[in-house]
Design an enzyme around this catalytic site. Structure first.
Site, PDB file in Angstrom:
ATOM      1  N   HIS A   1       6.875 -19.128  -1.822  1.00 45.10           N
ATOM      2  CA  HIS A   1       8.096 -19.941  -1.746  1.00 45.10           C
ATOM      3  C   HIS A   1       9.071 -19.312  -0.757  1.00 45.10           C
ATOM      4  CE1 HIS A   1       7.239 -22.647  -5.065  1.00 45.10           C
ATOM      5  NE2 HIS A   1       6.811 -21.600  -5.766  1.00 45.10           N
TER       6      HIS A   1
ATOM      7  N   THR B   1       0.908  -6.622  -1.321  1.00 45.73           N
ATOM      8  CA  THR B   1       1.734  -7.422  -0.422  1.00 45.73           C
ATOM      9  C   THR B   1       1.477  -7.100   1.046  1.00 45.73           C
ATOM     10  OG1 THR B   1       3.534  -5.821  -0.560  1.00 45.73           O
ATOM     11  CG2 THR B   1       3.567  -7.641  -2.147  1.00 45.73           C
ATOM     12  N   LYS B   2       0.720  -6.021   1.304  1.00 46.13           N
ATOM     13  CA  LYS B   2       0.409  -5.599   2.673  1.00 46.13           C
ATOM     14  C   LYS B   2      -1.077  -5.295   2.774  1.00 46.13           C
ATOM     15  CE  LYS B   2       4.951  -3.812   3.544  1.00 46.13           C
ATOM     16  NZ  LYS B   2       5.843  -2.721   3.464  1.00 46.13           N
TER      17      LYS B   2
ATOM     18  N   LYS C   1      -5.310   7.040  -2.328  1.00 45.47           N
ATOM     19  CA  LYS C   1      -6.184   7.992  -1.644  1.00 45.47           C
ATOM     20  C   LYS C   1      -7.119   7.266  -0.711  1.00 45.47           C
ATOM     21  CE  LYS C   1     -10.232   8.948  -4.471  1.00 45.47           C
ATOM     22  NZ  LYS C   1     -10.889   9.924  -5.317  1.00 45.47           N
TER      23      LYS C   1
END
Length: 172
Positions: free
Chosen positions: A99, A151-152, A169
């Protein structure tokens, strides 16, 4: 209760009448899945209580099992690609949709949204109740810890965990 009849659509889920019970019968599952996904590979399994939205934009490789309570939401144009030999634990959410919320004077529901592809590379393991957000690539033979919010991008051969997920790690 609003139950939708969507046997011919590209959605799967316990809220969609006459679709979900077929997943309990292996002989019916292959027939039922025809046309529901962009692609499914050999040895693909889907467990009961999985929800799929936008299945025609979901491409699944060989030797992948979607465990119970997993949800995959593809956008109208954004794709989800799950490559070969990926492990997906129960309760995982993979969504290409987001959104918009930049304008504080307009309710979020009226601001529209965006949608970006997701790719999960060969041999990755997505732990229970993890969330994979739009635009993310999960690297080859990487591990996403249970409960992580990704999110990445996740590098190849790494372990990530936490909210938001960070590298714990490297495996090499």
């Amino acid at each position: 209760m609003n139950v939708k009849l969507a046997v011919l659509g590209d959605r799967i889920g316990p809220d969609i009448g006459l679709t979900h019970w077929m997943l309990h019968f292996e002989s019916l599952t292959r027939i039922f899945l025809l046309g529901k996904f962009g692609m499914i590979g050999k040895n693909f399994q889907i467990r009961p209580y999985v929800s799929i939205v936008g299945g025609k934009n979901i491409f699944i490789g060989n030797n992948v099992t979607l465990r119970s309570f997993t949800q995959i939401h593809a956008g109208k144009t954004a794709k989800v690609t799950i490559e070969d030999d990926v492990l997906i634990a129960p309760g995982v959410l993979i969504t290409t949709n987001q959104h918009n919320f930049k304008n504080i004077s307009i309710p979020i529901r009226l601001q529209g949204g965006s949608s970006n592809d997701i790719r999960i590379k060969n041999g990755a393991w997505i732990g229970a109740n993890a969330i994979i957000m739009d635009g993310v690539t999960v690297g080859q033979n990487s591990v996403v810890a249970a409960g992580a919010v990704v999110t990445k991008d996740v590098p190849d051969f790494s372990v990530v965990g936490g909210v938001p997920a960070k590298i714990i790690k490297m495996l090499v």
